[in-house]
Design an enzyme around this catalytic site. Structure first.
Site: not given
Ligand code: C5P
Length: 398
Positions: A210, A324, A342
């Site tokens: 990304n 975030f 979360k």
């Molecule tokens: O679900 P989403 O990707 O929007 O969530 C964002 C947050 O979750 C961020 O803090 C990101 O670093 C964390 N995240 C994570 N592992 C993932 C996806 C997101 O730690 N697989």
């Protein structure tokens, strides 16, 4: 950058091939206004000469415990305490063993026993010596005693082997030193920051990624260092370099990021700024997929672990966990729901719609979502957002 006020460093140079890098370390420390009092072990003199060390440090080199001159000028007790920080670079397996066992049979080991200051070691040895249970036992003892470490890194070794055991680069050690001597409200706190994108392999040459640059995570780590925190920085392949002074764990994939996060110990706060790929290719090919005329490849995806959610649910959950949320619509509602889903304490939410100019720009417009509700911060530079967040973290951990 960490506080660069002049500090007194007592530098113990051990007898390893990496001792040559300690000459550069002295130079770099002096360039930044620090003073370096060098101590050489007997073995170190096989690798660097007292003359070159003394010339670079602009100071007398201390070598022998029973050197009457030294005792007349400054006793070993005083020498060990006049510094702001004692640094051992390279820290050989032998020196680590002596430190862990509490031996004091030469000047270096006696200073390490006598000092009332913090000690930072930059280990350096052959990969097998590093992996040896005795070294790992000694390391565990030293960490328990509060000894700070910089490195070792993974890489090619002077002996021709590859692996962990290579001494950290001089500027990495400088960063660790400055982080250690920096005073601030986060002194003594250990903060984990994830940053950057992840790369999920399709085959050995292709990957899914990304557009995250890692700028936000790096700025936060920098601000935390500035307040005196020790920062473990778990970073995917970012465009922006990791700030000097962090304990860097470089990873590629979400699975590697999870493993690195789970192996970080005694973390007071976790800041999850990484843009982790949501999916990986279920079974990445070991060979490059060929364009062989048999139709297009079909990629099957598997879901990546949610690192933030896993940490929040773990038994070793840090006291403060910050996530975030980059959204393009219903920012507050989505971020508020995400905080609950979360299980984190705070969510830093922002609107990344193209019209805001935030993606790739130098400013940010965030809302901090906590259990108490949403706090809208004015639009400001990404560095200022990081500073404000770091100050909030310091308040929450105090
Ligand atoms: O679900 P989403 O990707 O929007 O969530 C964002 C947050 O979750 C961020 O803090 C990101 O670093 C964390 N995240 C994570 N592992 C993932 C996806 C997101 O730690 N697989």
């Amino acid at each position: 950058m960490a506080d660069t006020h002049s500090k007194k460093i007592l530098l113990i140079i051990g007898g390893g091939i990496a001792a040559f890098k300690s000459l550069d370390l002295i130079r770099r420390l002096r360039e930044r206004g620090h003073t370096v009092t060098p101590v050489l072990t007997k073995a170190a003199t096989e690798f660097v000469t007292p003359l070159s060390v003394s010339a670079l440090a602009g100071e007398k080199v201390y070598q022998h415990l029973f050197d009457l001159n030294d005792e007349a000028e400054m006793g070993h007790i005083e020498l060990s305490r006049a510094a702001d920080l004692v640094v051992v670079a390279p820290a050989t397996a032998d020196l680590m063993g002596k430190m862990a066992a509490g031996l004091a049979n030469d000047l270096a080991s006696t200073l390490l026993m006598a000092t009332d200051k913090r000690v930072l070691i930059a280990p350096s040895m052959n990969v097998r010596m590093w992996d040896h249970p005795a070294t790992q036992r000694n390391l565990a003892t030293l960490l328990e005693d509060g000894i700070l470490t910089s490195g070792p890194n993974e890489g090619d070794m002077a002996c021709g082997e590859f692996g962990f055991g290579r001494m950290a680069e001089p500027m990495e050690i400088v960063g660790a030193i400055e982080a250690a001597v920096n005073d601030g409200p986060l002194k003594g706190k250990h903060i984990l920051v994830t940053s950057g994108p992840t790369h999920e392999p399709i085959d050995p040459v292709r990957y899914i990624a990304n557009r995250s640059s890692g700028a936000q995570g790096a700025a936060i780590a920098q601000a935390l260092l500035g307040l005196g925190a020790r920062v473990t920085f778990v970073s995917g392949p970012a465009d922006v370099p990791a700030p000097m002074g962090v304990d860097l764990v470089a990873v590629e994939t979400a699975a590697e990021m999870l493993a690195a996060v789970e192996s970080a110990k005694d973390v007071d706060a976790g800041i999850f700024a990484a843009a982790v790929a949501d999916w990986r290719v279920a079974s990445a090919s070991d060979e490059k997929i060929k364009k062989d005329g048999n139709g297009l490849p079909v990629l099957e995806f598997a879901e990546n672990p949610d690192i933030l959610a896993k940490v929040c649910a773990s038994s070793t959950r840090p006291k403060l966990v910050v996530g975030f949320a980059a959204e393009t619509q219903n920012v507050i509602e989505n971020a508020t729901a995400k905080r609950k889903r979360k299980g984190c304490d705070w969510i830093v939410a922002n609107d990344v719609s193209p019209a805001t100019g935030i993606m790739g720009g130098s400013e940010n417009d965030v809302t901090l979502i906590t259990a108490d509700g949403a706090e809208d911060w004015p639009r400001m530079g990404k560095d200022q957002v990081s500073q404000k967040l770091a100050e909030k973290i310091a308040e929450a951990l105090s």
